[in-house]
Design a protein around this motif. Structure first.
Motif, PDB file in Angstrom:
ATOM      1  N   ASN A   6      45.670  25.888  45.338  1.00 28.93           N
ATOM      2  CA  ASN A   6      46.009  27.293  45.134  1.00 28.93           C
ATOM      3  C   ASN A   6      44.691  28.059  45.053  1.00 28.93           C
ATOM      4  N   PHE A   7      44.061  28.190  46.206  1.00 29.59           N
ATOM      5  CA  PHE A   7      42.715  28.737  46.337  1.00 29.59           C
ATOM      6  C   PHE A   7      42.581  30.104  45.677  1.00 29.59           C
ATOM      7  N   ALA A   8      43.598  30.930  45.803  1.00 31.11           N
ATOM      8  CA  ALA A   8      43.528  32.298  45.291  1.00 31.11           C
ATOM      9  C   ALA A   8      43.374  32.326  43.777  1.00 31.11           C
ATOM     10  N   TRP A   9      43.945  31.356  43.083  1.00 33.52           N
ATOM     11  CA  TRP A   9      43.885  31.322  41.630  1.00 33.52           C
ATOM     12  C   TRP A   9      42.817  30.373  41.102  1.00 33.52           C
ATOM     13  N   CYS A  10      42.597  29.255  41.783  1.00 36.71           N
ATOM     14  CA  CYS A  10      41.701  28.226  41.244  1.00 36.71           C
ATOM     15  C   CYS A  10      40.258  28.367  41.714  1.00 36.71           C
ATOM     16  N   HIS A  11      40.053  28.992  42.879  1.00 33.01           N
ATOM     17  CA  HIS A  11      38.699  29.235  43.401  1.00 33.01           C
ATOM     18  C   HIS A  11      38.661  30.642  43.999  1.00 33.01           C
TER      19      HIS A  11
ATOM     20  N   ARG B 274      46.717  24.686  37.193  1.00 38.98           N
ATOM     21  CA  ARG B 274      46.097  25.818  36.506  1.00 38.98           C
ATOM     22  C   ARG B 274      46.844  27.116  36.774  1.00 38.98           C
ATOM     23  N   VAL B 275      46.661  28.073  35.876  1.00 38.28           N
ATOM     24  CA  VAL B 275      47.049  29.445  36.138  1.00 38.28           C
ATOM     25  C   VAL B 275      45.783  30.260  36.371  1.00 38.28           C
ATOM     26  N   ARG B 276      45.971  31.482  36.734  1.00 41.48           N
ATOM     27  CA  ARG B 276      44.876  32.297  37.251  1.00 41.48           C
ATOM     28  C   ARG B 276      43.757  32.540  36.248  1.00 41.48           C
ATOM     29  N   ASP B 277      44.113  32.852  35.002  1.00 41.59           N
ATOM     30  CA  ASP B 277      43.129  33.382  34.055  1.00 41.59           C
ATOM     31  C   ASP B 277      42.778  32.438  32.916  1.00 41.59           C
ATOM     32  N   GLN B 278      43.279  31.205  32.942  1.00 39.59           N
ATOM     33  CA  GLN B 278      42.958  30.275  31.863  1.00 39.59           C
ATOM     34  C   GLN B 278      42.210  29.057  32.401  1.00 39.59           C
ATOM     35  N   TRP B 279      41.635  28.301  31.470  1.00 39.82           N
ATOM     36  CA  TRP B 279      40.797  27.171  31.844  1.00 39.82           C
ATOM     37  C   TRP B 279      41.064  26.003  30.917  1.00 39.82           C
TER      38      TRP B 279
ATOM     39  N   CYS C 234      42.514  53.512  44.356  1.00 40.30           N
ATOM     40  CA  CYS C 234      43.083  54.389  43.325  1.00 40.30           C
ATOM     41  C   CYS C 234      42.898  53.836  41.913  1.00 40.30           C
ATOM     42  N   THR C 235      43.029  52.509  41.765  1.00 40.45           N
ATOM     43  CA  THR C 235      43.122  51.913  40.421  1.00 40.45           C
ATOM     44  C   THR C 235      42.040  50.895  40.108  1.00 40.45           C
ATOM     45  N   LYS C 236      41.288  50.443  41.100  1.00 41.18           N
ATOM     46  CA  LYS C 236      40.307  49.346  41.031  1.00 41.18           C
ATOM     47  C   LYS C 236      40.969  47.976  41.021  1.00 41.18           C
ATOM     48  N   ALA C 237      42.290  47.907  40.934  1.00 41.06           N
ATOM     49  CA  ALA C 237      42.987  46.616  40.908  1.00 41.06           C
ATOM     50  C   ALA C 237      42.689  45.826  42.176  1.00 41.06           C
ATOM     51  N   GLY C 238      42.344  44.569  42.005  1.00 42.03           N
ATOM     52  CA  GLY C 238      42.099  43.690  43.137  1.00 42.03           C
ATOM     53  C   GLY C 238      40.737  43.827  43.776  1.00 42.03           C
ATOM     54  N   THR C 239      39.841  44.627  43.180  1.00 38.58           N
ATOM     55  CA  THR C 239      38.541  44.871  43.816  1.00 38.58           C
ATOM     56  C   THR C 239      37.419  44.015  43.249  1.00 38.58           C
ATOM     57  N   ASN C 240      37.727  43.147  42.269  1.00 35.26           N
ATOM     58  CA  ASN C 240      36.685  42.260  41.758  1.00 35.26           C
ATOM     59  C   ASN C 240      36.880  40.860  42.315  1.00 35.26           C
ATOM     60  N   CYS C 241      37.644  40.018  41.637  1.00 30.53           N
ATOM     61  CA  CYS C 241      37.774  38.635  42.106  1.00 30.53           C
ATOM     62  C   CYS C 241      38.844  38.482  43.180  1.00 30.53           C
ATOM     63  N   GLY C 242      39.789  39.398  43.238  1.00 29.05           N
ATOM     64  CA  GLY C 242      40.799  39.365  44.288  1.00 29.05           C
ATOM     65  C   GLY C 242      41.951  38.419  44.054  1.00 29.05           C
ATOM     66  N   SER C 243      41.981  37.722  42.918  1.00 25.22           N
ATOM     67  CA  SER C 243      43.047  36.741  42.708  1.00 25.22           C
ATOM     68  C   SER C 243      44.407  37.389  42.470  1.00 25.22           C
ATOM     69  N   CYS C 244      44.412  38.709  42.232  1.00 23.93           N
ATOM     70  CA  CYS C 244      45.685  39.415  42.031  1.00 23.93           C
ATOM     71  C   CYS C 244      46.170  40.123  43.287  1.00 23.93           C
ATOM     72  N   ARG C 245      45.448  40.007  44.377  1.00 21.89           N
ATOM     73  CA  ARG C 245      45.765  40.806  45.559  1.00 21.89           C
ATOM     74  C   ARG C 245      47.149  40.488  46.139  1.00 21.89           C
ATOM     75  N   MET C 246      47.559  39.235  46.065  1.00 24.56           N
ATOM     76  CA  MET C 246      48.879  38.896  46.593  1.00 24.56           C
ATOM     77  C   MET C 246      49.992  39.488  45.735  1.00 24.56           C
ATOM     78  N   GLU C 247      49.789  39.558  44.422  1.00 23.46           N
ATOM     79  CA  GLU C 247      50.777  40.206  43.567  1.00 23.46           C
ATOM     80  C   GLU C 247      50.831  41.701  43.854  1.00 23.46           C
ATOM     81  N   ILE C 248      49.663  42.297  44.047  1.00 24.57           N
ATOM     82  CA  ILE C 248      49.626  43.724  44.401  1.00 24.57           C
ATOM     83  C   ILE C 248      50.348  43.937  45.730  1.00 24.57           C
ATOM     84  N   LYS C 249      50.118  43.053  46.675  1.00 30.54           N
ATOM     85  CA  LYS C 249      50.770  43.179  47.985  1.00 30.54           C
ATOM     86  C   LYS C 249      52.287  43.153  47.842  1.00 30.54           C
ATOM     87  N   ARG C 250      52.830  42.266  47.005  1.00 26.71           N
ATOM     88  CA  ARG C 250      54.280  42.208  46.808  1.00 26.71           C
ATOM     89  C   ARG C 250      54.812  43.516  46.230  1.00 26.71           C
TER      90      ARG C 250
END
Length: 887
Positions: free
Chosen positions: A169-174, A588-593, A860-876
């Motif tokens: 799960n490249f988008a969340w783990c790397h 793993r989930v996106r934001d925990q380790w 507009c919001t800065k969402a998804g402009t740093n690590c990008g791991s949320c971009r698929m959720e934003i897309k939905r």
């Protein structure tokens, strides 16, 4: 007083190895930014890396040595550890002691551990949690290449025309590498294929998703190998000049029968055909694989089945081509370089090789180098349970939560005569079972090196003082070694260890071994401090390092040829049945380790996912009478856990997913590795963490609650609880199986004495919703809030957590009590972008106002402009809004 100078270091999370710039501030905080000059990440950080400055508090730190719970000085603690090792060895031999390490250790720490155990104590019993992470990749590399070598570089993601992601799960783990891949998709039209049972965030970004049946990867890649051969895609010259075993591998792969493969893999024949044809037609192909491949009872065969396809077509070591193992931990690779696994010696030499043992022994000046491989992780803890291991030293890891059969591991640790734990905290499940606790230096407090997934060695640098009596792991081990009477451990700085490590890598090498950083063997302390990232091999002739290997052969087998390895398809070691009809996958989930010893310190990283959950396909949920947000019991033959139901078609029928992170002290009973069996890959010893037969059932809770408080709530006596941080305190989900107490009495039990004398307490019972509510205000500040109900509580949790500690008067207090924002108060909604704390409502509003793409929402919001791991959720979210507006 002014802020300290910025320090360049490396992120302590995944194997991407991102560069970090840490700046200690006058107020004792630390500002974190990405290092734009670091070649692994070019300034990008994921949500976890961005939040590193928020994880440096000392509130739960282990600051002094302890023996049986009593604080002691270092001299007493070190002597106690040395005496325990000496007593066990004298009475039972060197194999009665063991060290269990971690990919969180720095290379210098790892080097000293291996030198001590394998070189001077004379036992191979030094293994690591990398056995749970990358051991199958190591074994597959060695079978194919003769060495544990990753052939490629991150630059290959920029140059590939096709990237195949297997079990990742490249988008969340790397996520930083995922951003790089997405940039290549946008710039050059790179095609992305994702092979994964679940429709992960990564799969949603793919051009093609193959929802493979768990455990069928070998069959899939055997079919690809046969297809490539039949289609005439063999690189005849490369195979003839640089490989062996081609015919045997093809014989085992058999004829490409799409109907048979569809039956095994669960993938439709048309999809298989499209994938095989795309791979065949695209010479610049990178296949990236991770834990979905490695964590399997057939993990090594999966690795070799992938490598076979690249060897057949000569797609290795060339720009944009090659098999690529991405590591899960920051220094899994560095640990492998110095012998971190039980069958390895330092500098990629082998315990089983007599010449290697002789060479390492002469270099270290010892005649005690072990001649037999030690116990691999699963077998090690079985030996502890049997009583064969008398003294165990655990460093920077939590096996009582992360090992298969975790509850049995915890029981084994209780039986072990002496358990020593070196860690930054005493609150982990493992630390609570220790006889001796040693306070280790943490990230930002110690110096050393780490190696990322592309063989790039970078410095981790100290920018904080050592708190209390914490000490670096290398120092602790060196002191114990000296007390055991061993020479060669008089290190005064990590630079000395690194120079010795580099010298050993070049010792009697002359190109015969892959790992060579001989250019750094005479590094001065000043040069070590200034060391810039480089890739190995880096012999004296190429100090800048090597990007790619094997394009023209030169493998590290005895005949210098790569080996095709026949890989017959084998089903998983454990199979479903009527009693346990579902397959459990963990990850793993996106934001925990890991078990959240670091990420659990910041509220930002709990905002997206705040409690353990189980992903269930709607059909499986319906069959078990489970609804969204119900509590669910997940049971295997070995145990039971409880988590919140997340009903989603992202899971395929028959499969469930539970994240690995929630254990003590963040949840009552949610660590899924307690359910996992001891089945391991016969070559690598890596356990099967992706295929556990389980069943699910609804937990008949009679009441549910949501609590938040500036003080840690006292909830650990309830049937179910899960805690997490907020910016101003804590949040928690709780539930009970008994309704003996009225809700208002339960409220008193939960909030306890958290409110100061004279606090303003506001309570109500909503007959319509059946929710009991109570809020506590101290000096007009919201101190705590509790919502109790017979059903899972509905509330604007993200908004409420933002209100904790804020000042309220009048009507505004009733909005808090109601659990909803007032009409004049913006509610950002559930957090989607953790980096910038942007919520669903904010993203939906931007999309409704015309932001019709992920990039437009980001503007507009800065969402998804740093690590990008949320971009698929934003897309939905954007696509949902677009559909509604079109209708």
């Amino acid at each position: 007083m002014t802020n300290a100078a910025p320090i360049k270091t490396t992120c302590p999370y995944c194997g991407v190895g991102c560069g970090v710039v840490a700046t200690p501030n006058e107020d004792a905080s630390v500002s974190i930014a990405g290092d734009k000059e670091h070649p692994a990440s070019f300034g990008r950080l994921c949500s976890k890396g961005s939040a590193l400055g928020e994880t440096l508090s000392l509130d739960d730190r282990l600051l002094h040595p302890r023996i049986h719970g009593e604080q002691v000085g270092w001299d007493a603690a070190l002597s106690h550890v040395a005496d325990a090792f000496r007593t066990s060895i004298d009475a039972h031999g060197p194999d009665s002691v063991a060290i269990y390490g971690s990919g969180q250790l720095l290379t210098e720490d790892y080097y000293v551990a291996n030198k001590l155990m394998k070189g001077f104590i004379g036992s191979g019993n030094m293994d690591t949690n990398s056995r749970l992470c990358m051991a199958s990749s190591v074994a597959g590399h060695k079978r194919a290449f003769g060495s544990d070598t990753v052939p490629g570089s991150y630059e290959d993601l920029d140059e590939a025309d096709l990237v195949v992601l297997v079990g990742s799960n490249f988008a969340w783990c790397h996520p930083v590498l995922f951003q790089r891949l997405q940039a290549a998709q946008a710039k050059r039209g790179t095609k992305v294929v994702v092979i994964d049972p679940s429709k992960t965030a990564t799969a949603q970004a793919a051009d093609m998703h193959l929802a493979i049946r768990p455990g069928a990867d070998v069959a899939l890649f055997n079919g690809l190998l046969a297809h490539l051969s039949k289609a005439g895609l063999t690189d005849t010259a490369f195979v003839a000049d640089h490989t062996s075993g081609h015919a045997d591998a093809l014989h085992v792969a058999g004829e490409p029968d799409l109907y048979q493969l569809a039956d095994i893999t669960g993938i439709e024949t048309i999809t298989l055909q499209r994938f095989y044809e795309l791979f065949a037609a695209t010479s610049k192909t990178v296949t990236i694989y991770s834990q979905g491949v490695n964590q399997s009872s057939a993990g090594t065969d999966k690795v070799n089945a992938i490598i076979n396809c690249h060897l057949l077509t000569g797609r290795i070591g060339k720009p944009g081509s090659g098999p690529f193992s991405v590591t899960g931990q920051p220094n899994a690779m560095g640990g492998r370089e110095v012998g971190g696994l039980a069958n390895q010696l330092a500098a990629h030499m082998s315990v089983e090789d007599a010449d290697d043992r002789d060479r390492v022994g002469r270099f270290w000046g010892t005649s005690s180098v072990t001649s037999t491989a030690g116990l691999k992780a699963v077998d090690l803890f079985k030996a502890i349970e049997r009583g064969d291991i008398k003294t165990l030293w655990v460093m920077a890891t939590n096996p009582a939560a992360s090992m298969p059969e975790a509850d049995l591991v915890a029981a084994a640790l209780k039986k072990c005569p002496t358990v020593i734990v070196s860690d930054v905290t005493a609150t982990t499940r493992t630390a609570k079972l220790a006889d001796v606790l040693l306070p280790a230096a943490g990230w930002g407090e110690k110096d050393g090196t780490v190696t990322n997934s592309e063989r790039r060695i970078s410095r981790q640098r100290k920018f904080l003082p050592l708190p209390g009596e914490a000490r670096p792991d290398w120092w602790i081990m060196s002191q114990v070694a000296q007390r055991l009477g061993f020479d060669g451990f008089g290190y005064t700085a990590p630079s000395e260890i690194f120079a010795e490590h580099a010298a050993l890598s070049a010792f009697e090498n002359e190109g015969s071994r892959d790992f060579d950083i001989g250019a750094y063997a005479n590094l001065s302390p000043h040069a070590y401090d200034a060391l810039t990232p480089f890739q190995w091999p880096a012999p004296k002739s190429r100090p800048a390092g090597t990007k790619r290997l094997f394009a023209n052969g030169g493998f590290f087998t005895p005949n210098r040829r790569a080996n095709f390895v026949p890989t017959p398809h084998r089903p998983p070691a454990s199979t479903t049945c009527d009693r346990f009809p579902l397959v459990l996958n963990t990850g793993r989930v996106r934001d925990q380790w890991h078990t959240m010893t670091r990420t659990g310190k910041t509220g930002r990283l709990f905002a997206h996912t705040s409690e353990p959950y189980v992903e269930i396909h709607p059909d499986d949920a319906s069959a078990a009478n489970i609804e969204a947000a119900d509590l669910v019991a997940v049971e295997s033959i070995r145990g039971r856990i409880t988590a919140r139901a997340l009903v989603t078609d992202r899971q395929v029928r028959g499969n469930i997913f539970v994240p690995m992170h929630w254990t003590d002290p963040y949840a009552s009973c949610a660590h899924p590795d307690a359910l996992v069996g001891p089945h391991v890959d016969p070559v690598s010893g890596q356990p099967e963490l992706k295929h556990t037969p389980v069943r699910i059932s609804r937990v008949p809770a009679t009441w549910h609650g949501f609590v938040m408080s500036m003080d840690k709530p006292d909830v650990e006596n309830f049937d179910y609880w899960a805690l997490g941080r907020t910016d101003a305190g804590w949040r928690g989900e709780i539930a009970g199986l008994s309704s003996e107490k009225p809700l208002e009495v339960l409220a008193t039990d939960i909030l306890g004495g958290g409110a100061a004398a004279g606090a303003d307490v506001l309570s109500s019972f909503d007959l319509k919703s059946g929710i009991y509510r109570t809020a506590v205000f101290n000096d007009r500040r919201l101190h705590s809030l509790l919502l109790l109900s017979s059903r899972p509580v509905e509330a604007a949790r993200a908004w409420l957590c933002d209100q904790l500690g804020q000042t309220f008067e009048g009507q505004a207090r009733h909005y808090v009590l109601a659990g909803r924002a007032g009409v004049d108060q913006p509610d950002k909604g559930a957090i989607i972008c953790s980096c910038f704390q942007v919520g669903l409502n904010e993203i939906a509003a931007a999309a409704t106002d015309g932001a019709g793409s992920v990039d437009a929402v980001g503007s507009c919001t800065k969402a998804g402009t740093n690590c990008g791991s949320c971009r698929m959720e934003i897309k939905r979210i954007v696509e949902t809004i677009n559909v509604k507006q079109a209708v």
